[in-house]
Design a protein around this motif. Structure first.
Motif, PDB file in Angstrom:
ATOM      1  N   PRO A   1     -16.593   2.500  11.423  1.00 15.67           N
ATOM      2  CA  PRO A   1     -15.467   2.476  10.482  1.00 15.67           C
ATOM      3  C   PRO A   1     -14.171   2.885  11.196  1.00 15.67           C
ATOM      4  CG  PRO A   1     -17.272   3.855   9.666  1.00 15.67           C
ATOM      5  CD  PRO A   1     -17.613   3.469  11.063  1.00 15.67           C
TER       6      PRO A   1
ATOM      7  N   ASP B   1     -11.336   3.906   9.405  1.00 11.14           N
ATOM      8  CA  ASP B   1     -10.480   4.692   8.507  1.00 11.14           C
ATOM      9  C   ASP B   1      -9.941   5.973   9.147  1.00 11.14           C
ATOM     10  OD1 ASP B   1     -12.244   2.887   6.939  1.00 11.14           O
ATOM     11  OD2 ASP B   1     -11.105   3.667   5.247  1.00 11.14           O
ATOM     12  N   ASP B   2     -10.827   6.828   9.655  1.00  6.91           N
ATOM     13  CA  ASP B   2     -10.375   8.102  10.232  1.00  6.91           C
ATOM     14  C   ASP B   2      -9.464   7.877  11.434  1.00  6.91           C
ATOM     15  OD1 ASP B   2     -11.830   9.457   8.319  1.00  6.91           O
ATOM     16  OD2 ASP B   2     -13.493   9.956   9.669  1.00  6.91           O
TER      17      ASP B   2
ATOM     18  N   GLU C   1      -6.018   6.701  10.234  1.00  3.25           N
ATOM     19  CA  GLU C   1      -5.254   7.814   9.660  1.00  3.25           C
ATOM     20  C   GLU C   1      -4.721   8.721  10.763  1.00  3.25           C
ATOM     21  OE1 GLU C   1      -7.836   9.633   6.746  1.00  3.25           O
ATOM     22  OE2 GLU C   1      -7.812   7.818   5.497  1.00  3.25           O
TER      23      GLU C   1
ATOM     24  N   THR D   1      -2.540  -2.778  10.157  1.00  8.59           N
ATOM     25  CA  THR D   1      -3.635  -3.485   9.509  1.00  8.59           C
ATOM     26  C   THR D   1      -4.452  -4.191  10.577  1.00  8.59           C
ATOM     27  OG1 THR D   1      -2.204  -3.912   7.601  1.00  8.59           O
ATOM     28  CG2 THR D   1      -4.214  -5.225   7.764  1.00  8.59           C
TER      29      THR D   1
ATOM     30  N   THR E   1      -8.906  -3.139   7.569  1.00  7.04           N
ATOM     31  CA  THR E   1      -8.532  -1.748   7.374  1.00  7.04           C
ATOM     32  C   THR E   1      -7.025  -1.662   7.502  1.00  7.04           C
ATOM     33  OG1 THR E   1     -10.625  -0.984   8.293  1.00  7.04           O
ATOM     34  CG2 THR E   1      -8.846   0.627   8.181  1.00  7.04           C
TER      35      THR E   1
ATOM     36  N   GLN F   1       0.851  -1.191   0.000  1.00 10.97           N
ATOM     37  CA  GLN F   1       0.000   0.000   0.000  1.00 10.97           C
ATOM     38  C   GLN F   1       0.887   1.241   0.000  1.00 10.97           C
ATOM     39  OE1 GLN F   1      -2.507   0.282   3.433  1.00 10.97           O
ATOM     40  NE2 GLN F   1      -3.031   2.387   3.048  1.00 10.97           N
TER      41      GLN F   1
ATOM     42  N   VAL G   1      -3.458   1.095   6.947  1.00 11.01           N
ATOM     43  CA  VAL G   1      -2.894   2.419   6.699  1.00 11.01           C
ATOM     44  C   VAL G   1      -1.382   2.265   6.705  1.00 11.01           C
ATOM     45  CG1 VAL G   1      -2.782   3.170   9.123  1.00 11.01           C
ATOM     46  CG2 VAL G   1      -3.041   4.873   7.297  1.00 11.01           C
TER      47      VAL G   1
ATOM     48  N   LYS H   1      -3.250   7.345   4.093  1.00 12.13           N
ATOM     49  CA  LYS H   1      -4.689   7.186   3.838  1.00 12.13           C
ATOM     50  C   LYS H   1      -5.089   5.731   4.084  1.00 12.13           C
ATOM     51  CE  LYS H   1      -5.463  11.366   2.480  1.00 12.13           C
ATOM     52  NZ  LYS H   1      -5.968  12.257   3.512  1.00 12.13           N
ATOM     53  N   ALA H   2      -6.141   5.550   4.854  1.00 12.72           N
ATOM     54  CA  ALA H   2      -6.606   4.206   5.181  1.00 12.72           C
ATOM     55  C   ALA H   2      -7.425   3.619   4.031  1.00 12.72           C
ATOM     56  CB  ALA H   2      -7.437   4.237   6.449  1.00 12.72           C
ATOM     57  N   ILE H   3      -7.344   2.307   3.916  1.00 15.54           N
ATOM     58  CA  ILE H   3      -8.108   1.562   2.919  1.00 15.54           C
ATOM     59  C   ILE H   3      -8.839   0.442   3.654  1.00 15.54           C
ATOM     60  CG2 ILE H   3      -7.980   0.054   0.900  1.00 15.54           C
ATOM     61  CD1 ILE H   3      -5.390   1.537   0.133  1.00 15.54           C
ATOM     62  N   THR H   4     -10.135   0.311   3.404  1.00 14.61           N
ATOM     63  CA  THR H   4     -10.908  -0.760   4.029  1.00 14.61           C
ATOM     64  C   THR H   4     -11.452  -1.683   2.950  1.00 14.61           C
ATOM     65  OG1 THR H   4     -11.534   0.559   5.945  1.00 14.61           O
ATOM     66  CG2 THR H   4     -12.951  -1.303   5.428  1.00 14.61           C
TER      67      THR H   4
END
Length: 157
Positions: free
Chosen positions: A133, A135-136, A139, A116, A23, A6, A25, A11-14
Motif C-alpha cells: 500500500p 497510503d502511509d 502521507e 496521484t 492513490t 480531494q 494525497v 490524508k491519502a485515499i486509495t
C-alpha cells in the motif's frame, strides 16, 4: 487523473478496481510554487528532505530516465521516465505499469500540492498482491515536502 477536489488534509485515499489501483494525497503548503517546484525537480536533493526516498538519480527533464529507490522496497530500483513537465504546475513520471502526477495549484496564500499514482493494466490482477500500500508513504512524502518548502519560505521572510 489528479484529484484536486480531494481535501488538502494530507490524508491519502486509495481506490481499487480489478485492473488498477490509484492513490492520491493532497496538502496545503504555505510556500511559493517556485520553492515547491524546485524541490520536486532536483533529483540529487530528494533523499535529503524526503524520508520515503533512499535515492533518486537522473535529471528531471522530459524524456529523461530516473532511477528511484524507495523505502517501500529497498531492494528494487524503479526506472521511471519523465513524461510531462509544466513548470510550477505539473510533473508526471512513470513506467509501463503506471504514472505518478505531481500537481501544484495556487490557493489563496499558499499552494495545494497533490500527488496521484495510478498503476494497472491487463496483468495487474496477477501482481497486485505483491505491491505494498502507498497510503502511509504518500502521507509522509506530502508532510516532508510541506515541512521543507515552508522552512525555506520562512527563511526568506
Amino acid at each position: 487523473m489528479t484529484n484536486l477536489s480531494q481535501s488538502p488534509d494530507g490524508k491519502a485515499i486509495t481506490t481499487k478496481t480489478m485492473f488498477s489501483r490509484e492513490t492520491a494525497v493532497s496538502t496545503k503548503i504555505q510556500a511559493d510554487a517556485a520553492i515547491i517546484w524546485s524541490l520536486l525537480t532536483n533529483a540529487a536533493d530528494f533523499a535529503r528532505w524526503n524520508s520515503t526516498i533512499i535515492s533518486l538519480d537522473g535529471n528531471i527533464e522530459v524524456g529523461e530516465t530516473l532511477q528511484l529507490k524507495s523505502t517501500l522496497d529497498e531492494s528494487r530500483t524503479f526506472k521511471l521516465k519523465v513524461k510531462e513537465m509544466v513548470p510550477e504546475q505539473r510533473l508526471v513520471w512513470g513506467d509501463s505499469q503506471g504514472s505518478r502526477v505531481y500537481a501544484l495549484q495556487q490557493s489563496g496564500d499558499g499552494v495545494v500540492f497533490s500527488m496521484t499514482e495510478k498503476i494497472g493494466g491487463l496483468f495487474f490482477p496477477l501482481f497486485a498482491r505483491f505491491i505494498p500500500p502507498f497510503d502511509d508513504s504518500f502521507e509522509q512524502f506530502a508532510a516532508d515536502l510541506k515541512q521543507e518548502a515552508e522552512a525555506i519560505q520562512n527563511s526568506k521572510n
